[in-house]
Design an enzyme around this catalytic site. Structure first.
Site, PDB file in Angstrom:
ATOM      1  N   HIS A 307       0.852  -1.192   0.000  1.00 39.14           N
ATOM      2  CA  HIS A 307       0.000   0.000   0.000  1.00 39.14           C
ATOM      3  C   HIS A 307       0.878   1.229   0.000  1.00 39.14           C
ATOM      4  O   HIS A 307       1.933   1.231   0.635  1.00 39.14           O
ATOM      5  CB  HIS A 307      -0.909   0.013   1.243  1.00 39.14           C
ATOM      6  CG  HIS A 307      -2.055   0.938   1.102  1.00 39.14           C
ATOM      7  ND1 HIS A 307      -1.955   2.286   1.363  1.00 39.14           N
ATOM      8  CD2 HIS A 307      -3.325   0.720   0.685  1.00 39.14           C
ATOM      9  CE1 HIS A 307      -3.125   2.853   1.128  1.00 39.14           C
ATOM     10  NE2 HIS A 307      -3.968   1.937   0.709  1.00 39.14           N
ATOM     11  N   ASP A 364      -7.919  -5.436   0.164  1.00 38.32           N
ATOM     12  CA  ASP A 364      -8.456  -6.278  -0.908  1.00 38.32           C
ATOM     13  C   ASP A 364      -8.055  -7.739  -0.790  1.00 38.32           C
ATOM     14  O   ASP A 364      -8.543  -8.574  -1.546  1.00 38.32           O
ATOM     15  CB  ASP A 364      -7.982  -5.743  -2.271  1.00 38.32           C
ATOM     16  CG  ASP A 364      -8.651  -4.426  -2.606  1.00 38.32           C
ATOM     17  OD1 ASP A 364      -9.851  -4.316  -2.325  1.00 38.32           O
ATOM     18  OD2 ASP A 364      -7.982  -3.523  -3.115  1.00 38.32           O
TER      19      ASP A 364
HETATM   20  N1  CMC Z   1       4.110  -7.625  -4.847  1.00 33.77           N
HETATM   21  C1  CMC Z   1       5.472  -7.611  -5.041  1.00 33.77           C
HETATM   22  N2  CMC Z   1       6.222  -6.511  -4.889  1.00 33.77           N
HETATM   23  C2  CMC Z   1       5.591  -5.372  -4.552  1.00 33.77           C
HETATM   24  C3  CMC Z   1       4.212  -5.312  -4.348  1.00 33.77           C
HETATM   25  C4  CMC Z   1       3.465  -6.507  -4.507  1.00 33.77           C
HETATM   26  N3  CMC Z   1       2.131  -6.493  -4.323  1.00 33.77           N
HETATM   27  N4  CMC Z   1       3.845  -4.051  -4.018  1.00 33.77           N
HETATM   28  C5  CMC Z   1       4.977  -3.330  -4.032  1.00 33.77           C
HETATM   29  N5  CMC Z   1       6.051  -4.125  -4.334  1.00 33.77           N
HETATM   30  C6  CMC Z   1       7.475  -3.732  -4.375  1.00 33.77           C
HETATM   31  C7  CMC Z   1       7.777  -2.934  -5.648  1.00 33.77           C
HETATM   32  O1  CMC Z   1       8.202  -3.778  -6.688  1.00 33.77           O
HETATM   33  C8  CMC Z   1       8.869  -2.014  -5.144  1.00 33.77           C
HETATM   34  O2  CMC Z   1      10.055  -2.785  -5.063  1.00 33.77           O
HETATM   35  P1  CMC Z   1      11.502  -2.070  -5.352  1.00 33.77           P
HETATM   36  O3  CMC Z   1      11.669  -1.066  -4.262  1.00 33.77           O
HETATM   37  O4  CMC Z   1      12.470  -3.187  -5.301  1.00 33.77           O
HETATM   38  O5  CMC Z   1      11.390  -1.450  -6.707  1.00 33.77           O
HETATM   39  C9  CMC Z   1       8.477  -1.699  -3.713  1.00 33.77           C
HETATM   40  O6  CMC Z   1       7.687  -2.831  -3.280  1.00 33.77           O
HETATM   41  C10 CMC Z   1       7.625  -0.425  -3.573  1.00 33.77           C
HETATM   42  O7  CMC Z   1       6.502  -0.561  -4.447  1.00 33.77           O
HETATM   43  P2  CMC Z   1       5.860   0.617  -5.275  1.00 33.77           P
HETATM   44  O8  CMC Z   1       5.158   0.054  -6.461  1.00 33.77           O
HETATM   45  O9  CMC Z   1       6.875   1.688  -5.511  1.00 33.77           O
HETATM   46  O10 CMC Z   1       4.802   1.172  -4.219  1.00 33.77           O
HETATM   47  P3  CMC Z   1       3.569   2.105  -4.513  1.00 33.77           P
HETATM   48  O11 CMC Z   1       3.285   2.816  -3.259  1.00 33.77           O
HETATM   49  O12 CMC Z   1       3.812   2.947  -5.729  1.00 33.77           O
HETATM   50  O13 CMC Z   1       2.386   1.085  -4.878  1.00 33.77           O
HETATM   51  C11 CMC Z   1       0.586  -0.429  -4.665  1.00 33.77           C
HETATM   52  C12 CMC Z   1       1.408   0.673  -3.977  1.00 33.77           C
HETATM   53  C13 CMC Z   1      -0.630  -0.719  -3.805  1.00 33.77           C
HETATM   54  C14 CMC Z   1       0.090   0.058  -6.030  1.00 33.77           C
HETATM   55  C15 CMC Z   1       1.477  -1.694  -4.813  1.00 33.77           C
HETATM   56  O14 CMC Z   1       1.870  -2.164  -3.557  1.00 33.77           O
HETATM   57  C16 CMC Z   1       0.757  -2.805  -5.605  1.00 33.77           C
HETATM   58  O15 CMC Z   1       0.789  -2.807  -6.835  1.00 33.77           O
HETATM   59  N6  CMC Z   1       0.078  -3.760  -4.890  1.00 33.77           N
HETATM   60  C17 CMC Z   1      -0.704  -4.771  -5.558  1.00 33.77           C
HETATM   61  C18 CMC Z   1      -2.048  -4.198  -5.995  1.00 33.77           C
HETATM   62  C19 CMC Z   1      -2.991  -3.970  -4.819  1.00 33.77           C
HETATM   63  O16 CMC Z   1      -3.143  -4.829  -3.969  1.00 33.77           O
HETATM   64  N7  CMC Z   1      -3.649  -2.812  -4.827  1.00 33.77           N
HETATM   65  C20 CMC Z   1      -4.651  -2.455  -3.821  1.00 33.77           C
HETATM   66  C21 CMC Z   1      -4.178  -1.359  -2.938  1.00 33.77           C
HETATM   67  S1  CMC Z   1      -5.209  -1.147  -1.467  1.00 33.77           S
HETATM   68  C22 CMC Z   1      -6.785  -0.769  -2.013  1.00 33.77           C
HETATM   69  C23 CMC Z   1      -6.914   0.398  -2.917  1.00 33.77           C
HETATM   70  O17 CMC Z   1      -6.095   1.308  -2.972  1.00 33.77           O
HETATM   71  O18 CMC Z   1      -7.901   0.424  -3.620  1.00 33.77           O
END
Ligand code: CMC
Length: 432
Positions: A307, A364
Protein backbone atom coordinates in the site's frame (compact mmCIF):
# COMPACT_ATOMS: atom_id res chain seq x y z
CA UNK A 1 10.82 26.89 16.55
CA UNK A 2 10.34 28.44 13.14
CA UNK A 3 7.40 27.04 11.21
CA UNK A 4 8.91 27.54 7.82
CA UNK A 5 11.61 25.99 5.67
CA UNK A 6 14.20 27.83 3.68
CA UNK A 7 14.75 26.59 0.15
CA UNK A 8 17.94 27.58 -1.62
CA UNK A 9 18.62 27.07 -5.30
CA UNK A 10 22.34 26.29 -5.17
CA UNK A 11 22.73 27.16 -8.85
CA UNK A 12 21.72 30.78 -8.35
CA UNK A 13 22.13 31.22 -4.58
CA UNK A 14 18.55 32.55 -4.40
CA UNK A 15 16.56 31.54 -1.32
CA UNK A 16 12.98 31.71 -0.20
CA UNK A 17 11.06 30.88 2.96
CA UNK A 18 8.10 28.54 2.62
CA UNK A 19 5.56 28.24 5.46
CA UNK A 20 4.89 24.86 7.07
CA UNK A 21 1.22 23.92 7.25
CA UNK A 22 0.27 21.65 10.14
CA UNK A 23 -2.92 19.69 10.54
CA UNK A 24 -4.25 18.19 13.74
CA UNK A 25 -2.64 14.78 13.18
CA UNK A 26 0.01 13.48 10.80
CA UNK A 27 3.06 14.97 9.14
CA UNK A 28 2.97 18.68 8.28
CA UNK A 29 3.43 19.93 4.72
CA UNK A 30 5.37 22.75 3.07
CA UNK A 31 3.21 25.36 1.32
CA UNK A 32 5.11 25.63 -1.95
CA UNK A 33 2.49 27.79 -3.70
CA UNK A 34 4.98 30.64 -4.33
CA UNK A 35 7.94 28.44 -5.26
CA UNK A 36 7.68 28.99 -8.99
CA UNK A 37 7.10 32.72 -8.68
CA UNK A 38 10.03 33.23 -6.32
CA UNK A 39 12.63 30.72 -7.54
CA UNK A 40 11.39 29.75 -11.01
CA UNK A 41 11.19 26.11 -9.92
CA UNK A 42 8.48 23.48 -9.87
CA UNK A 43 8.30 20.46 -7.59
CA UNK A 44 8.54 17.05 -9.29
CA UNK A 45 6.73 14.17 -7.57
CA UNK A 46 5.28 11.58 -9.96
CA UNK A 47 2.64 9.50 -8.20
CA UNK A 48 2.31 12.27 -5.57
CA UNK A 49 4.44 10.33 -3.09
CA UNK A 50 5.22 13.44 -0.98
CA UNK A 51 2.45 15.74 -2.15
CA UNK A 52 -0.71 16.84 -0.30
CA UNK A 53 -3.36 18.06 -2.71
CA UNK A 54 -5.74 19.52 -0.14
CA UNK A 55 -6.62 20.02 3.50
CA UNK A 56 -9.38 17.67 4.57
CA UNK A 57 -11.30 16.94 7.76
CA UNK A 58 -12.82 13.64 6.67
CA UNK A 59 -10.39 10.74 7.08
CA UNK A 60 -7.02 10.31 8.75
CA UNK A 61 -4.50 7.53 8.12
CA UNK A 62 -1.32 6.86 10.06
CA UNK A 63 0.34 4.42 7.70
CA UNK A 64 3.20 3.53 10.07
CA UNK A 65 0.94 2.77 13.01
CA UNK A 66 -1.83 1.17 10.92
CA UNK A 67 -4.47 3.68 12.08
CA UNK A 68 -7.58 4.71 10.14
CA UNK A 69 -10.08 7.26 11.47
CA UNK A 70 -13.30 8.46 9.83
CA UNK A 71 -14.09 11.92 11.23
CA UNK A 72 -11.94 10.97 14.23
CA UNK A 73 -13.61 7.62 14.94
CA UNK A 74 -11.35 4.53 14.75
CA UNK A 75 -12.36 2.14 11.98
CA UNK A 76 -12.37 -0.75 14.47
CA UNK A 77 -15.10 0.93 16.57
CA UNK A 78 -17.19 1.83 13.54
CA UNK A 79 -16.85 -1.71 12.20
CA UNK A 80 -18.02 -3.11 15.50
CA UNK A 81 -20.85 -0.76 16.35
CA UNK A 82 -21.98 1.27 13.36
CA UNK A 83 -23.76 0.65 10.04
CA UNK A 84 -22.88 1.73 6.52
CA UNK A 85 -25.75 4.23 6.41
CA UNK A 86 -24.60 5.80 9.67
CA UNK A 87 -21.01 5.90 8.37
CA UNK A 88 -22.21 7.58 5.16
CA UNK A 89 -23.97 10.21 7.30
CA UNK A 90 -20.83 10.65 9.40
CA UNK A 91 -18.55 11.09 6.38
CA UNK A 92 -20.89 13.57 4.73
CA UNK A 93 -21.92 15.60 7.78
CA UNK A 94 -18.90 15.37 10.06
CA UNK A 95 -20.57 13.96 13.20
CA UNK A 96 -22.55 10.89 14.15
CA UNK A 97 -26.29 11.51 13.75
CA UNK A 98 -28.78 11.82 16.57
CA UNK A 99 -31.54 9.17 16.39
CA UNK A 100 -33.83 11.68 14.63
CA UNK A 101 -31.13 12.71 12.16
CA UNK A 102 -30.36 9.07 11.44
CA UNK A 103 -34.03 8.27 10.76
CA UNK A 104 -34.34 11.28 8.47
CA UNK A 105 -31.19 10.42 6.51
CA UNK A 106 -32.14 6.77 6.13
CA UNK A 107 -35.64 7.84 5.06
CA UNK A 108 -34.23 10.14 2.35
CA UNK A 109 -31.83 7.49 1.04
CA UNK A 110 -34.58 4.89 1.01
CA UNK A 111 -36.88 7.20 -0.91
CA UNK A 112 -34.41 7.78 -3.72
CA UNK A 113 -33.56 4.19 -4.58
CA UNK A 114 -35.55 4.04 -7.83
CA UNK A 115 -33.86 4.86 -11.12
CA UNK A 116 -35.50 6.46 -14.15
CA UNK A 117 -37.09 3.80 -16.37
CA UNK A 118 -35.22 5.20 -19.39
CA UNK A 119 -31.96 4.11 -17.80
CA UNK A 120 -32.98 0.54 -18.59
CA UNK A 121 -32.73 1.43 -22.27
CA UNK A 122 -29.13 2.53 -21.72
CA UNK A 123 -28.47 -0.70 -19.89
CA UNK A 124 -29.92 -2.76 -22.71
CA UNK A 125 -27.40 -1.21 -25.07
CA UNK A 126 -24.57 -3.12 -23.38
CA UNK A 127 -23.54 -6.52 -24.64
CA UNK A 128 -24.42 -9.22 -22.10
CA UNK A 129 -20.75 -9.92 -21.35
CA UNK A 130 -19.70 -6.29 -20.82
CA UNK A 131 -17.60 -5.91 -17.68
CA UNK A 132 -19.89 -4.51 -14.96
CA UNK A 133 -17.35 -1.76 -14.19
CA UNK A 134 -17.57 -0.63 -17.83
CA UNK A 135 -21.34 -0.50 -17.45
CA UNK A 136 -21.03 1.34 -14.13
CA UNK A 137 -18.80 4.05 -15.60
CA UNK A 138 -21.27 4.66 -18.42
CA UNK A 139 -24.49 4.26 -16.51
CA UNK A 140 -23.39 6.30 -13.49
CA UNK A 141 -22.32 9.11 -15.84
CA UNK A 142 -25.62 8.96 -17.67
CA UNK A 143 -27.49 9.66 -14.39
CA UNK A 144 -26.37 13.26 -14.89
CA UNK A 145 -28.70 13.43 -17.87
CA UNK A 146 -31.73 12.90 -15.61
CA UNK A 147 -31.43 15.25 -12.64
CA UNK A 148 -31.00 18.75 -14.07
CA UNK A 149 -32.98 20.09 -11.14
CA UNK A 150 -30.15 19.38 -8.71
CA UNK A 151 -26.79 19.56 -10.47
CA UNK A 152 -25.58 23.03 -9.56
CA UNK A 153 -22.35 22.58 -7.52
CA UNK A 154 -22.80 26.09 -6.09
CA UNK A 155 -26.19 25.34 -4.57
CA UNK A 156 -26.04 23.69 -1.09
CA UNK A 157 -29.49 22.10 -1.46
CA UNK A 158 -28.55 20.68 -4.85
CA UNK A 159 -25.34 19.34 -3.40
CA UNK A 160 -27.12 17.50 -0.59
CA UNK A 161 -29.92 16.04 -2.69
CA UNK A 162 -27.37 14.77 -5.20
CA UNK A 163 -25.37 13.16 -2.40
CA UNK A 164 -28.50 11.34 -1.21
CA UNK A 165 -29.47 10.36 -4.74
CA UNK A 166 -26.06 8.86 -5.45
CA UNK A 167 -25.90 6.86 -2.22
CA UNK A 168 -29.43 5.62 -2.89
CA UNK A 169 -29.20 4.83 -6.61
CA UNK A 170 -25.70 3.40 -7.08
CA UNK A 171 -26.76 0.04 -5.51
CA UNK A 172 -29.80 -0.08 -7.82
CA UNK A 173 -27.52 0.53 -10.82
CA UNK A 174 -24.94 -1.99 -9.59
CA UNK A 175 -27.55 -4.74 -9.20
CA UNK A 176 -29.04 -3.87 -12.61
CA UNK A 177 -25.58 -4.31 -14.20
CA UNK A 178 -25.40 -7.79 -12.71
CA UNK A 179 -28.93 -8.70 -13.78
CA UNK A 180 -28.14 -7.55 -17.30
CA UNK A 181 -25.04 -9.74 -17.41
CA UNK A 182 -27.01 -12.87 -16.45
CA UNK A 183 -30.03 -12.04 -18.61
CA UNK A 184 -32.48 -11.76 -15.71
CA UNK A 185 -35.08 -9.01 -15.27
CA UNK A 186 -34.06 -5.96 -13.27
CA UNK A 187 -35.46 -6.05 -9.74
CA UNK A 188 -36.97 -2.90 -8.27
CA UNK A 189 -35.69 -1.78 -4.86
CA UNK A 190 -37.83 -2.95 -1.96
CA UNK A 191 -37.87 -0.03 0.41
CA UNK A 192 -39.03 -2.01 3.41
CA UNK A 193 -35.60 -3.65 3.50
CA UNK A 194 -32.44 -2.14 4.95
CA UNK A 195 -29.73 -0.84 2.59
CA UNK A 196 -27.67 -4.04 2.26
CA UNK A 197 -30.63 -6.46 2.31
CA UNK A 198 -32.24 -4.36 -0.42
CA UNK A 199 -29.11 -4.62 -2.52
CA UNK A 200 -28.89 -8.40 -2.07
CA UNK A 201 -32.55 -8.70 -2.99
CA UNK A 202 -32.01 -6.67 -6.18
CA UNK A 203 -29.03 -8.89 -7.01
CA UNK A 204 -30.45 -12.31 -6.34
CA UNK A 205 -34.24 -12.37 -6.32
CA UNK A 206 -36.14 -13.45 -9.43
CA UNK A 207 -39.85 -13.02 -10.17
CA UNK A 208 -40.38 -16.78 -10.43
CA UNK A 209 -39.83 -17.69 -6.79
CA UNK A 210 -39.54 -16.18 -3.31
CA UNK A 211 -36.16 -14.99 -2.12
CA UNK A 212 -35.18 -14.38 1.47
CA UNK A 213 -32.12 -12.32 2.25
CA UNK A 214 -29.75 -14.14 4.57
CA UNK A 215 -29.15 -11.72 7.50
CA UNK A 216 -25.59 -13.04 7.87
CA UNK A 217 -24.88 -12.02 4.28
CA UNK A 218 -26.48 -8.58 4.76
CA UNK A 219 -24.45 -7.98 7.94
CA UNK A 220 -21.21 -9.07 6.27
CA UNK A 221 -21.88 -6.78 3.33
CA UNK A 222 -22.64 -3.86 5.64
CA UNK A 223 -19.30 -4.36 7.38
CA UNK A 224 -17.40 -4.54 4.07
CA UNK A 225 -19.12 -1.34 2.95
CA UNK A 226 -18.07 0.43 6.19
CA UNK A 227 -14.46 -0.61 5.64
CA UNK A 228 -14.46 0.57 2.03
CA UNK A 229 -16.39 3.80 2.56
CA UNK A 230 -13.45 6.22 2.52
CA UNK A 231 -9.67 6.33 2.45
CA UNK A 232 -8.58 9.99 2.20
CA UNK A 233 -6.89 11.14 -1.03
CA UNK A 234 -6.56 7.78 -2.86
CA UNK A 235 -6.49 7.75 -6.67
CA UNK A 236 -10.26 7.64 -7.22
CA UNK A 237 -11.06 10.25 -4.55
CA UNK A 238 -8.35 12.53 -5.95
CA UNK A 239 -9.93 12.00 -9.37
CA UNK A 240 -13.34 13.01 -8.03
CA UNK A 241 -11.76 16.13 -6.52
CA UNK A 242 -9.81 16.97 -9.67
CA UNK A 243 -12.90 16.69 -11.85
CA UNK A 244 -14.86 18.55 -9.14
CA UNK A 245 -12.31 21.39 -9.24
CA UNK A 246 -13.42 22.24 -12.78
CA UNK A 247 -17.01 22.87 -11.65
CA UNK A 248 -18.28 19.67 -13.30
CA UNK A 249 -21.50 18.31 -11.88
CA UNK A 250 -21.24 15.82 -9.00
CA UNK A 251 -22.59 12.85 -10.92
CA UNK A 252 -19.96 13.29 -13.63
CA UNK A 253 -17.32 13.49 -10.87
CA UNK A 254 -18.48 10.19 -9.36
CA UNK A 255 -18.43 8.51 -12.79
CA UNK A 256 -14.79 9.63 -13.12
CA UNK A 257 -14.08 8.18 -9.67
CA UNK A 258 -15.54 4.84 -10.72
CA UNK A 259 -13.25 4.79 -13.77
CA UNK A 260 -10.20 5.51 -11.60
CA UNK A 261 -11.17 2.80 -9.13
CA UNK A 262 -11.30 0.12 -11.81
CA UNK A 263 -7.53 -0.33 -12.20
CA UNK A 264 -5.88 -3.35 -10.55
CA UNK A 265 -3.47 -1.12 -8.60
CA UNK A 266 -6.53 0.38 -6.87
CA UNK A 267 -10.05 -1.06 -6.44
CA UNK A 268 -9.62 -3.61 -9.22
CA UNK A 269 -7.23 -5.45 -6.90
CA UNK A 270 -10.05 -7.38 -5.20
CA UNK A 271 -10.97 -9.03 -8.50
CA UNK A 272 -7.27 -9.57 -9.29
CA UNK A 273 -6.69 -11.22 -5.87
CA UNK A 274 -9.33 -13.82 -6.46
CA UNK A 275 -8.05 -14.55 -9.95
CA UNK A 276 -4.52 -14.86 -8.52
CA UNK A 277 -5.63 -17.21 -5.72
CA UNK A 278 -7.46 -19.36 -8.28
CA UNK A 279 -4.36 -19.45 -10.46
CA UNK A 280 -2.16 -20.43 -7.51
CA UNK A 281 -4.85 -23.01 -6.80
CA UNK A 282 -3.09 -24.94 -4.08
CA UNK A 283 -0.92 -24.34 -1.00
CA UNK A 284 1.90 -26.27 -2.65
CA UNK A 285 2.20 -23.51 -5.30
CA UNK A 286 2.47 -20.62 -2.81
CA UNK A 287 6.29 -20.58 -2.63
CA UNK A 288 6.45 -20.38 -6.43
CA UNK A 289 4.04 -17.42 -6.47
CA UNK A 290 6.09 -15.58 -3.84
CA UNK A 291 9.28 -16.24 -5.82
CA UNK A 292 7.63 -14.82 -8.94
CA UNK A 293 6.47 -11.73 -7.04
CA UNK A 294 10.07 -11.07 -5.97
CA UNK A 295 11.53 -11.61 -9.43
CA UNK A 296 12.17 -8.21 -11.03
CA UNK A 297 12.08 -9.80 -14.49
CA UNK A 298 8.55 -11.02 -13.90
CA UNK A 299 5.76 -8.42 -13.74
CA UNK A 300 3.68 -10.64 -11.43
CA UNK A 301 2.87 -8.95 -8.11
CA UNK A 302 1.12 -10.36 -5.08
CA UNK A 303 -2.25 -8.72 -5.54
CA UNK A 304 -3.78 -7.55 -2.27
CA UNK A 305 -0.30 -6.84 -0.88
CA UNK A 306 1.37 -3.49 -0.36
CA UNK A 307 0.00 0.00 0.00
CA UNK A 308 1.24 3.50 -0.74
CA UNK A 309 0.38 4.72 2.75
CA UNK A 310 0.35 1.66 5.05
CA UNK A 311 3.81 0.48 5.97
CA UNK A 312 2.24 -1.73 8.60
CA UNK A 313 -0.88 -3.90 8.65
CA UNK A 314 -3.80 -2.25 6.87
CA UNK A 315 -6.26 -2.07 9.82
CA UNK A 316 -9.10 -2.93 7.42
CA UNK A 317 -7.30 -6.12 6.36
CA UNK A 318 -7.07 -7.21 10.01
CA UNK A 319 -10.83 -6.79 10.45
CA UNK A 320 -11.63 -8.48 7.14
CA UNK A 321 -9.35 -11.44 7.88
CA UNK A 322 -11.22 -12.13 11.12
CA UNK A 323 -14.54 -11.58 9.44
CA UNK A 324 -13.61 -13.99 6.68
CA UNK A 325 -13.34 -16.96 9.09
CA UNK A 326 -16.53 -15.91 10.84
CA UNK A 327 -18.65 -15.46 7.71
CA UNK A 328 -17.47 -18.68 6.08
CA UNK A 329 -18.09 -20.51 9.32
CA UNK A 330 -21.57 -19.03 9.81
CA UNK A 331 -22.51 -19.77 6.20
CA UNK A 332 -21.09 -23.30 6.52
CA UNK A 333 -18.71 -22.76 3.60
CA UNK A 334 -15.32 -24.40 3.25
CA UNK A 335 -13.35 -22.48 0.64
CA UNK A 336 -9.90 -23.88 -0.18
CA UNK A 337 -8.96 -20.40 -1.46
CA UNK A 338 -8.95 -19.19 2.16
CA UNK A 339 -6.24 -21.74 2.91
CA UNK A 340 -4.24 -20.61 -0.11
CA UNK A 341 -4.62 -16.97 1.01
CA UNK A 342 -3.52 -17.74 4.57
CA UNK A 343 -0.52 -19.74 3.36
CA UNK A 344 0.43 -16.92 1.01
CA UNK A 345 0.18 -14.33 3.77
CA UNK A 346 2.21 -16.54 6.08
CA UNK A 347 5.04 -17.08 3.59
CA UNK A 348 5.12 -13.45 2.43
CA UNK A 349 5.17 -11.98 5.93
CA UNK A 350 8.25 -14.04 6.82
CA UNK A 351 10.08 -13.23 3.60
CA UNK A 352 12.84 -10.59 3.67
CA UNK A 353 11.68 -9.04 0.38
CA UNK A 354 8.26 -8.23 1.88
CA UNK A 355 9.65 -7.36 5.33
CA UNK A 356 12.21 -4.88 3.94
CA UNK A 357 9.64 -3.18 1.72
CA UNK A 358 6.98 -3.24 4.47
CA UNK A 359 4.48 -5.02 2.25
CA UNK A 360 1.47 -6.28 4.21
CA UNK A 361 -1.94 -7.61 3.14
CA UNK A 362 -4.26 -4.73 2.25
CA UNK A 363 -8.05 -4.35 2.34
CA UNK A 364 -8.46 -6.28 -0.91
CA UNK A 365 -6.60 -9.42 0.14
CA UNK A 366 -9.44 -11.19 1.96
CA UNK A 367 -12.50 -9.21 0.80
CA UNK A 368 -12.92 -11.28 -2.38
CA UNK A 369 -13.20 -14.51 -0.43
CA UNK A 370 -16.08 -13.01 1.54
CA UNK A 371 -17.78 -11.64 -1.59
CA UNK A 372 -17.42 -15.08 -3.16
CA UNK A 373 -19.05 -16.66 -0.09
CA UNK A 374 -21.94 -14.18 -0.53
CA UNK A 375 -22.24 -15.44 -4.15
CA UNK A 376 -21.19 -12.09 -5.61
CA UNK A 377 -19.52 -12.89 -8.94
CA UNK A 378 -15.87 -11.94 -9.22
CA UNK A 379 -16.44 -9.32 -11.98
CA UNK A 380 -18.74 -7.49 -9.52
CA UNK A 381 -16.13 -7.16 -6.76
CA UNK A 382 -14.88 -3.74 -7.84
CA UNK A 383 -18.47 -2.61 -8.34
CA UNK A 384 -19.04 -3.46 -4.67
CA UNK A 385 -16.06 -1.30 -3.77
CA UNK A 386 -17.46 1.54 -5.92
CA UNK A 387 -20.82 1.26 -4.22
CA UNK A 388 -19.29 1.71 -0.78
CA UNK A 389 -16.73 4.34 -1.85
CA UNK A 390 -19.51 6.50 -3.30
CA UNK A 391 -20.12 7.68 0.28
CA UNK A 392 -16.49 8.82 0.60
CA UNK A 393 -16.31 10.33 -2.88
CA UNK A 394 -19.41 12.40 -2.32
CA UNK A 395 -18.22 13.48 1.15
CA UNK A 396 -15.00 14.77 -0.43
CA UNK A 397 -16.87 16.44 -3.27
CA UNK A 398 -19.15 18.14 -0.70
CA UNK A 399 -16.16 19.25 1.39
CA UNK A 400 -14.48 20.67 -1.70
CA UNK A 401 -17.51 22.39 -3.16
CA UNK A 402 -18.79 23.62 0.20
CA UNK A 403 -15.48 25.32 0.99
CA UNK A 404 -16.26 28.37 -1.16
CA UNK A 405 -12.68 28.26 -2.40
CA UNK A 406 -12.40 25.80 -5.27
CA UNK A 407 -9.22 26.21 -7.28
CA UNK A 408 -8.94 24.25 -10.51
CA UNK A 409 -6.45 21.38 -10.18
CA UNK A 410 -3.80 21.98 -12.81
CA UNK A 411 -0.43 20.27 -12.31
CA UNK A 412 2.64 21.28 -14.31
CA UNK A 413 5.25 19.08 -15.99
CA UNK A 414 8.93 18.79 -16.77
CA UNK A 415 8.93 18.97 -20.56
CA UNK A 416 11.25 16.39 -22.17
CA UNK A 417 10.05 16.61 -25.79
CA UNK A 418 11.49 18.15 -28.97
CA UNK A 419 12.91 21.70 -28.85
CA UNK A 420 11.03 24.46 -30.69
CA UNK A 421 11.34 23.82 -34.45
CA UNK A 422 9.85 25.10 -37.73
CA UNK A 423 7.07 23.37 -39.63
CA UNK A 424 8.20 21.65 -42.85
CA UNK A 425 5.74 21.27 -45.75
CA UNK A 426 4.71 17.66 -46.45
CA UNK A 427 6.29 17.66 -49.92
CA UNK A 428 9.64 18.78 -48.48
CA UNK A 429 9.88 16.05 -45.83
CA UNK A 430 12.18 13.08 -46.33
CA UNK A 431 11.87 9.74 -44.55
CA UNK A 432 10.36 6.31 -44.96
N1 CMC B 1 4.11 -7.63 -4.85
C1 CMC B 1 5.47 -7.61 -5.04
N2 CMC B 1 6.22 -6.51 -4.89
C2 CMC B 1 5.59 -5.37 -4.55
C3 CMC B 1 4.21 -5.31 -4.35
C4 CMC B 1 3.47 -6.51 -4.51
N3 CMC B 1 2.13 -6.49 -4.32
N4 CMC B 1 3.84 -4.05 -4.02
C5 CMC B 1 4.98 -3.33 -4.03
N5 CMC B 1 6.05 -4.13 -4.33
C6 CMC B 1 7.47 -3.73 -4.38
C7 CMC B 1 7.78 -2.93 -5.65
O1 CMC B 1 8.20 -3.78 -6.69
C8 CMC B 1 8.87 -2.01 -5.14
O2 CMC B 1 10.06 -2.78 -5.06
P1 CMC B 1 11.50 -2.07 -5.35
O3 CMC B 1 11.67 -1.07 -4.26
O4 CMC B 1 12.47 -3.19 -5.30
O5 CMC B 1 11.39 -1.45 -6.71
C9 CMC B 1 8.48 -1.70 -3.71
O6 CMC B 1 7.69 -2.83 -3.28
C10 CMC B 1 7.62 -0.43 -3.57
O7 CMC B 1 6.50 -0.56 -4.45
P2 CMC B 1 5.86 0.62 -5.27
O8 CMC B 1 5.16 0.05 -6.46
O9 CMC B 1 6.88 1.69 -5.51
O10 CMC B 1 4.80 1.17 -4.22
P3 CMC B 1 3.57 2.11 -4.51
O11 CMC B 1 3.29 2.82 -3.26
O12 CMC B 1 3.81 2.95 -5.73
O13 CMC B 1 2.39 1.08 -4.88
C11 CMC B 1 0.59 -0.43 -4.67
C12 CMC B 1 1.41 0.67 -3.98
C13 CMC B 1 -0.63 -0.72 -3.80
C14 CMC B 1 0.09 0.06 -6.03
C15 CMC B 1 1.48 -1.69 -4.81
O14 CMC B 1 1.87 -2.16 -3.56
C16 CMC B 1 0.76 -2.80 -5.61
O15 CMC B 1 0.79 -2.81 -6.83
N6 CMC B 1 0.08 -3.76 -4.89
C17 CMC B 1 -0.70 -4.77 -5.56
C18 CMC B 1 -2.05 -4.20 -5.99
C19 CMC B 1 -2.99 -3.97 -4.82
O16 CMC B 1 -3.14 -4.83 -3.97
N7 CMC B 1 -3.65 -2.81 -4.83
C20 CMC B 1 -4.65 -2.45 -3.82
C21 CMC B 1 -4.18 -1.36 -2.94
S1 CMC B 1 -5.21 -1.15 -1.47
C22 CMC B 1 -6.79 -0.77 -2.01
C23 CMC B 1 -6.91 0.40 -2.92
O17 CMC B 1 -6.09 1.31 -2.97
O18 CMC B 1 -7.90 0.42 -3.62
Amino acid sequence: MSNSVEITDKRTGKSTEMPIISGLLGDPGIDIGKLNKELGLFTYDPGFVSTCSTKSAITFIDGDAGVLLYRGYPIEQLAQHSSFIEVAYLLINGDLPSPAQFREFEHHVTNHTMIHESLKLFMNGFHYNAHPMAMMVGIAGSLAAFYHDSLDPENPEHRMITAIRLIAKIPTLAAACYKHSVGQPYVYPKNDLDYCSRFLDMMFSVPAEPYHVNPIAAKALDLLFILHADHEQNASTSTVRLVGSTGANPIACIAAGIAALWGPAHGGANEAVLKMLNEIGDKSQVARAVARAKDKNDNFRLMGFGHRVYKNFDPRAKIIREMCYKVLNELGIHDPLLEVAMALEDVALKDDYFIERKLYPNVDFYSGIIYKALKIPVEMFTVMFALARTAGWIAHWLEQNGSGDVKIGRPRQIYVGAPSRDYVALADRSGP
